[in-house]
Motif scaffolding. Sequence first.
Motif, PDB file in Angstrom:
ATOM      1  N   UNK A  34     -30.993  34.893  15.048  1.00  0.00           N
ATOM      2  CA  UNK A  34     -31.263  36.119  15.787  1.00  0.00           C
ATOM      3  C   UNK A  34     -31.471  37.227  14.761  1.00  0.00           C
ATOM      4  N   UNK A  35     -32.729  37.516  14.461  1.00  0.00           N
ATOM      5  CA  UNK A  35     -33.024  38.504  13.418  1.00  0.00           C
ATOM      6  C   UNK A  35     -32.573  37.961  12.071  1.00  0.00           C
ATOM      7  N   UNK A  36     -31.747  38.738  11.364  1.00  0.00           N
ATOM      8  CA  UNK A  36     -31.274  38.281  10.051  1.00  0.00           C
ATOM      9  C   UNK A  36     -29.970  37.488  10.150  1.00  0.00           C
TER      10      UNK A  36
ATOM     11  N   UNK B 133     -31.142  23.392  13.656  1.00  0.00           N
ATOM     12  CA  UNK B 133     -30.163  24.101  14.491  1.00  0.00           C
ATOM     13  C   UNK B 133     -30.041  25.546  14.029  1.00  0.00           C
ATOM     14  N   UNK B 134     -29.963  25.759  12.701  1.00  0.00           N
ATOM     15  CA  UNK B 134     -29.894  27.126  12.159  1.00  0.00           C
ATOM     16  C   UNK B 134     -31.088  27.949  12.612  1.00  0.00           C
ATOM     17  N   UNK B 135     -32.279  27.347  12.477  1.00  0.00           N
ATOM     18  CA  UNK B 135     -33.512  28.052  12.845  1.00  0.00           C
ATOM     19  C   UNK B 135     -33.564  28.401  14.321  1.00  0.00           C
ATOM     20  N   UNK B 136     -33.130  27.480  15.173  1.00  0.00           N
ATOM     21  CA  UNK B 136     -33.220  27.730  16.619  1.00  0.00           C
ATOM     22  C   UNK B 136     -32.156  28.706  17.118  1.00  0.00           C
TER      23      UNK B 136
ATOM     24  N   UNK C 186     -19.659  27.954  12.831  1.00  0.00           N
ATOM     25  CA  UNK C 186     -20.314  28.400  14.060  1.00  0.00           C
ATOM     26  C   UNK C 186     -19.736  29.756  14.442  1.00  0.00           C
ATOM     27  N   UNK C 187     -20.636  30.713  14.738  1.00  0.00           N
ATOM     28  CA  UNK C 187     -20.208  32.054  15.134  1.00  0.00           C
ATOM     29  C   UNK C 187     -19.343  31.966  16.387  1.00  0.00           C
ATOM     30  N   UNK C 188     -18.316  32.802  16.463  1.00  0.00           N
ATOM     31  CA  UNK C 188     -17.284  32.623  17.487  1.00  0.00           C
ATOM     32  C   UNK C 188     -17.409  33.371  18.813  1.00  0.00           C
ATOM     33  N   UNK C 189     -18.289  34.347  18.983  1.00  0.00           N
ATOM     34  CA  UNK C 189     -18.289  35.030  20.286  1.00  0.00           C
ATOM     35  C   UNK C 189     -18.424  34.041  21.450  1.00  0.00           C
ATOM     36  N   UNK C 190     -17.831  34.363  22.603  1.00  0.00           N
ATOM     37  CA  UNK C 190     -17.850  33.437  23.748  1.00  0.00           C
ATOM     38  C   UNK C 190     -19.240  32.932  24.120  1.00  0.00           C
ATOM     39  N   UNK C 191     -20.272  33.740  23.932  1.00  0.00           N
ATOM     40  CA  UNK C 191     -21.614  33.296  24.314  1.00  0.00           C
ATOM     41  C   UNK C 191     -22.109  32.138  23.450  1.00  0.00           C
ATOM     42  N   UNK C 192     -21.445  31.889  22.298  1.00  0.00           N
ATOM     43  CA  UNK C 192     -21.851  30.792  21.414  1.00  0.00           C
ATOM     44  C   UNK C 192     -20.908  29.598  21.482  1.00  0.00           C
ATOM     45  N   UNK C 193     -19.957  29.612  22.415  1.00  0.00           N
ATOM     46  CA  UNK C 193     -18.972  28.525  22.500  1.00  0.00           C
ATOM     47  C   UNK C 193     -19.636  27.173  22.741  1.00  0.00           C
TER      48      UNK C 193
END
Length: 195
Positions: free
Chosen positions: A27-29, A21-24, A46-53
């Motif tokens: 995004x860059x570093x 999951x981490x690998x997929x 898990x990163x919080x921006x809406x695009x990652x919800x």
Amino acid sequence: MISPLLSNVHLTEVDRLLERVKGSTRSGKYTYVEYARFADDLVVLIDSPPRNAWLLGVVSRRLREEFAKLQVEVNEEKSRTVDLERAESFDFLGFDFQRLRSIGRQVWRAHYVRKLKKRTALLRKLKEISRRYQSQPVNRVVQLINPVLRGWVQYFALGDSNECFNFIRDWVEKKIRRHMGRSRNRRGFGWKRVE
């Protein structure tokens, strides 16, 4: 509850799943999913921006599927979703984690402190040693206390430890002074009153 070594072997598939999951989601570093596991304790970030919800639902579902395959029961009381942006916190391996803004640069950062109950448990253990060996010479008591203190300090020596460690040092000094006083049939902590 299974031993930490057995947990590490048994839950290797969970690590592999989370590494994929981490690998997929890389995004860059940067990674949008990160995790930490020790024996059977696991935290997934898990990163919080809406695009990652959407990641929250997918990762949660896949983890539960993997646990079911391994016949591992999830402790529902301890399992929860925490939103660090809403000033919520979570505890992991004796530390309490939250997100705070730094004073100087006003940058969001991870903040972690030792859980108070861990300090209380240490003091209880030291008190028990002191009580059990009350008739022994003070150097014997110090010999028994030192490995316990060393191990605790090495584990919890992260972040700002001064206040906590000073409290423990003062507490231990009082106990040792009292122990020395008892061996000489004196009361108190061995301090002299200045008038």
